[in-house]
Design a protein around this motif. Structure first.
Motif, PDB file in Angstrom:
ATOM      1  N   ASN A  97     -12.392 -22.714   0.774  1.00  0.00           N
ATOM      2  CA  ASN A  97     -12.064 -22.590   1.290  1.00  0.00           C
ATOM      3  C   ASN A  97     -11.221 -22.381   2.675  1.00  0.00           C
ATOM      4  OD1 ASN A  97     -12.312 -20.469  -0.628  1.00  0.00           O
ATOM      5  ND2 ASN A  97     -14.709 -19.974  -0.456  1.00  0.00           N
ATOM      6  N   SER A  98     -10.431 -24.020   1.987  1.00  0.00           N
ATOM      7  CA  SER A  98      -9.484 -24.374   3.740  1.00  0.00           C
ATOM      8  C   SER A  98     -11.345 -25.068   4.368  1.00  0.00           C
ATOM      9  CB  SER A  98      -9.389 -23.700   4.038  1.00  0.00           C
ATOM     10  OG  SER A  98      -7.713 -23.171   3.583  1.00  0.00           O
ATOM     11  N   CYS A 105      -8.760 -32.041  12.959  1.00  0.00           N
ATOM     12  CA  CYS A 105      -9.371 -32.558  13.935  1.00  0.00           C
ATOM     13  C   CYS A 105     -10.207 -31.170  14.248  1.00  0.00           C
ATOM     14  CB  CYS A 105      -8.244 -32.667  15.552  1.00  0.00           C
ATOM     15  SG  CYS A 105      -7.701 -34.446  14.849  1.00  0.00           S
ATOM     16  N   ASP A 106     -10.653 -29.836  13.790  1.00  0.00           N
ATOM     17  CA  ASP A 106     -11.283 -28.592  14.361  1.00  0.00           C
ATOM     18  C   ASP A 106     -12.616 -28.769  13.900  1.00  0.00           C
ATOM     19  OD1 ASP A 106      -8.874 -27.577  15.289  1.00  0.00           O
ATOM     20  OD2 ASP A 106      -7.713 -26.553  13.728  1.00  0.00           O
ATOM     21  N   GLU A 107     -12.871 -29.677  12.493  1.00  0.00           N
ATOM     22  CA  GLU A 107     -13.990 -29.558  11.620  1.00  0.00           C
ATOM     23  C   GLU A 107     -14.760 -31.284  12.053  1.00  0.00           C
ATOM     24  OE1 GLU A 107     -14.366 -26.469   8.812  1.00  0.00           O
ATOM     25  OE2 GLU A 107     -11.991 -27.295   7.948  1.00  0.00           O
ATOM     26  N   PHE A 108     -16.133 -31.115  12.560  1.00  0.00           N
ATOM     27  CA  PHE A 108     -16.555 -32.937  12.214  1.00  0.00           C
ATOM     28  C   PHE A 108     -17.750 -32.486  11.223  1.00  0.00           C
ATOM     29  CE2 PHE A 108     -13.795 -30.925  15.780  1.00  0.00           C
ATOM     30  CZ  PHE A 108     -13.204 -33.161  16.132  1.00  0.00           C
ATOM     31  N   LEU A 109     -18.200 -34.129  11.140  1.00  0.00           N
ATOM     32  CA  LEU A 109     -19.319 -33.746   9.778  1.00  0.00           C
ATOM     33  C   LEU A 109     -20.419 -34.738  11.181  1.00  0.00           C
ATOM     34  CD1 LEU A 109     -21.595 -34.174   8.040  1.00  0.00           C
ATOM     35  CD2 LEU A 109     -20.330 -35.718   7.024  1.00  0.00           C
ATOM     36  N   LEU A 110     -21.283 -34.412  11.570  1.00  0.00           N
ATOM     37  CA  LEU A 110     -21.909 -34.831  13.036  1.00  0.00           C
ATOM     38  C   LEU A 110     -23.290 -35.340  12.594  1.00  0.00           C
ATOM     39  CD1 LEU A 110     -21.204 -31.974  15.666  1.00  0.00           C
ATOM     40  CD2 LEU A 110     -20.485 -34.355  14.822  1.00  0.00           C
ATOM     41  N   GLN A 111     -23.968 -36.307  12.553  1.00  0.00           N
ATOM     42  CA  GLN A 111     -25.245 -36.905  12.904  1.00  0.00           C
ATOM     43  C   GLN A 111     -25.858 -36.185  14.226  1.00  0.00           C
ATOM     44  OE1 GLN A 111     -26.512 -40.434  11.221  1.00  0.00           O
ATOM     45  NE2 GLN A 111     -29.002 -40.034  11.897  1.00  0.00           N
ATOM     46  N   LEU A 112     -26.670 -35.090  14.012  1.00  0.00           N
ATOM     47  CA  LEU A 112     -27.204 -34.707  15.790  1.00  0.00           C
ATOM     48  C   LEU A 112     -28.419 -35.219  15.508  1.00  0.00           C
ATOM     49  CD1 LEU A 112     -26.744 -32.602  17.421  1.00  0.00           C
ATOM     50  CD2 LEU A 112     -27.703 -30.413  16.407  1.00  0.00           C
ATOM     51  N   GLY A 113     -29.470 -36.504  16.031  1.00  0.00           N
ATOM     52  CA  GLY A 113     -30.377 -36.372  15.778  1.00  0.00           C
ATOM     53  C   GLY A 113     -30.993 -37.098  14.819  1.00  0.00           C
ATOM     54  N   GLU A 114     -32.136 -36.474  14.137  1.00  0.00           N
ATOM     55  CA  GLU A 114     -32.045 -36.965  12.291  1.00  0.00           C
ATOM     56  C   GLU A 114     -31.481 -35.610  11.737  1.00  0.00           C
ATOM     57  OE1 GLU A 114     -33.548 -39.579  11.731  1.00  0.00           O
ATOM     58  OE2 GLU A 114     -33.920 -40.005  14.004  1.00  0.00           O
ATOM     59  N   GLU A 115     -30.851 -34.886  11.805  1.00  0.00           N
ATOM     60  CA  GLU A 115     -30.287 -34.064  11.188  1.00  0.00           C
ATOM     61  C   GLU A 115     -28.763 -34.352  10.827  1.00  0.00           C
ATOM     62  OE1 GLU A 115     -31.096 -29.715  12.540  1.00  0.00           O
ATOM     63  OE2 GLU A 115     -32.917 -30.301  12.684  1.00  0.00           O
ATOM     64  N   LEU A 116     -27.900 -33.808   9.946  1.00  0.00           N
ATOM     65  CA  LEU A 116     -26.153 -33.608   9.224  1.00  0.00           C
ATOM     66  C   LEU A 116     -26.117 -31.976   9.192  1.00  0.00           C
ATOM     67  CD1 LEU A 116     -26.409 -36.129   6.597  1.00  0.00           C
ATOM     68  CD2 LEU A 116     -26.127 -36.650   8.812  1.00  0.00           C
ATOM     69  N   ALA A 117     -25.059 -32.449  10.321  1.00  0.00           N
ATOM     70  CA  ALA A 117     -24.661 -30.465  10.407  1.00  0.00           C
ATOM     71  C   ALA A 117     -23.038 -30.651   9.938  1.00  0.00           C
ATOM     72  CB  ALA A 117     -24.949 -30.157  11.624  1.00  0.00           C
ATOM     73  N   LEU A 118     -22.641 -29.765   9.794  1.00  0.00           N
ATOM     74  CA  LEU A 118     -20.786 -29.253  10.440  1.00  0.00           C
ATOM     75  C   LEU A 118     -20.692 -28.789  11.417  1.00  0.00           C
ATOM     76  CD1 LEU A 118     -20.259 -28.611   6.416  1.00  0.00           C
ATOM     77  CD2 LEU A 118     -19.449 -30.680   7.845  1.00  0.00           C
ATOM     78  N   TYR A 119     -19.651 -28.599  12.261  1.00  0.00           N
ATOM     79  CA  TYR A 119     -19.324 -28.132  13.369  1.00  0.00           C
ATOM     80  C   TYR A 119     -17.532 -27.671  13.309  1.00  0.00           C
ATOM     81  CZ  TYR A 119     -18.569 -27.117  18.628  1.00  0.00           C
ATOM     82  OH  TYR A 119     -17.605 -27.176  20.012  1.00  0.00           O
TER      83      TYR A 119
END
Length: 349
Positions: free
Chosen positions: A64-65, A299-313
């Motif tokens: 869904n984009s 460039c609007d969406e990012f896959l991040l490693q946030l400390g020990e967690e993974l998150a989509l921003y």
């Protein structure tokens, strides 16, 4: 890639064609030159209480984009308890296997190559010695069509400087060799980032106005060192992390003010081409450093490693989506992650 692997069963001629080094190299070159047409994957290595470390693999795509991840099969069920990711390149992932061996893994084909790690035999000590910091890197030398693992033994010197002894493993030669070392500021990056034929480590040293950050590079073809300046950043406590996304060098400036600026070098080697993509505000009560693992084409969406967690921003609305599924029901800790694309590259030369 699944279709290509199946097509090898059609006939002997198809098998030899699709198994040839030339076909593999041609496919890798196509993926590198066409990042927008390449499907990227995510590998996660994390500790599981009572089970050592496990590998999980995911497809990066759009639903869904919106950037999304989907779990796929894992050819390596478990690793040594000391295992960690040392880099990825051309569809191969380099990991520690145990205290004395390293591993090259192709997650697409499931092929593995295990070879000895390098031990420093000098006045510095048998395995690096007390006060020695170890840094790794993994990349591809296109001039000799050779994969190389770099191990840096970093010894404190004077006034915040370090003396670095460097050992390089050639997959073609199947051996380690010592190359010319170098002096530097503190190499904060434990794992070098491979971009454009060179490995990159973030480094910092103290001076009268605070910490000064820069990028130390090693060109794998000529085995020559250099530096790349980072973008200008605000005064105060900062911590830089480096990564690669779709073939571009990405730098993230983490501030103590609970925010981070994500930059991309749009033209490699041109310091004026550093472009800020977004300022990310950390979630409330979070103090972890951000490492961007993947930047979507828009460039609007990012896959991040946030400390020990993974998150989509999502930068459009500033929202986070924590990836609860990457633990698959296990209690994970000390997670590491890297992106790669599927290829037929062999972990053996």
């Amino acid at each position: 890639m699944k279709s290509l692997l199946k097509f090898r069963c059609v006939s002997k001629s198809w098998f030899f064609l699709l198994s040839s080094p030339l076909f593999s190299k041609t496919h890798v070159d196509f993926c590198l030159k066409n990042p927008n047409l390449t499907g990227y994957r995510l590998a996660v290595v994390a500790s599981v209480y009572g089970s050592g470390r496990k590998c999980n693999f995911y497809n990066l795509g759009f639903e869904n984009s919106c950037l999304s991840l989907a779990r796929n099969s894992c050819p390596v069920k478990s690793l040594a308890i000391s295992a960690r990711i040392l880099g990825s390149c051309n569809g191969l992932i380099c990991l520690t296997s145990d205290s004395f061996t390293l591993m090259l893994l192709n997650p697409c084909t499931g092929k593995v190559n295990v070879f000895p790690d390098s031990m420093l035999r000098s006045n510095g000590g048998g395995g690096g010695g007390v006060g020695c910091f170890i840094r790794y890197g993994f990349g591809y030398d296109a001039s000799f069509e050779d994969y190389k693992v770099v191990k840096i033994f970093s010894f404190p010197h004077i006034e915040g400087r370090f003396e670095n002894m460097v050992s390089v493993y050639s997959l073609k030669a199947k051996s380690w060799k010592m190359i010319e070392g170098f002096n530097s500021s503190s190499l904060n990056g434990k794992v070098g980032v491979f971009v454009n034929g060179a490995l990159h480590w973030e480094a910092c040293h103290s001076h009268c106005s605070g910490l000064f950050w820069e990028i130390v590079i090693l060109d794998l073809a000529v085995e020559r060192y250099g530096k790349i300046a980072l973008p200008s950043y605000e005064d105060g406590g900062v911590y830089w992390t480096l990564s690669v996304s779709r073939g571009y060098l990405v730098g993230c400036c983490n501030y103590e003010k609970n925010k981070a600026d994500v930059w991309v070098m749009k033209e490699y080697g041109v310091e004026e081409s550093w472009t800020k993509l977004v300022t990310i505000l950390l979630p409330v009560h979070r103090r972890a450093y951000i490492l961007p693992l993947f930047v979507a084409e828009n460039c609007d969406e990012f896959l991040l490693q946030l400390g020990e967690e993974l998150a989509l921003y999502n930068s459009r609305d500033g929202s986070y989506k924590r990836l609860d599924g990457y633990s698959s029901g296990d209690y994970f800790r000390q997670a590491q992650a890297t992106t790669y694309f599927e290829s037929l590259a062999s972990p053996h030369m």
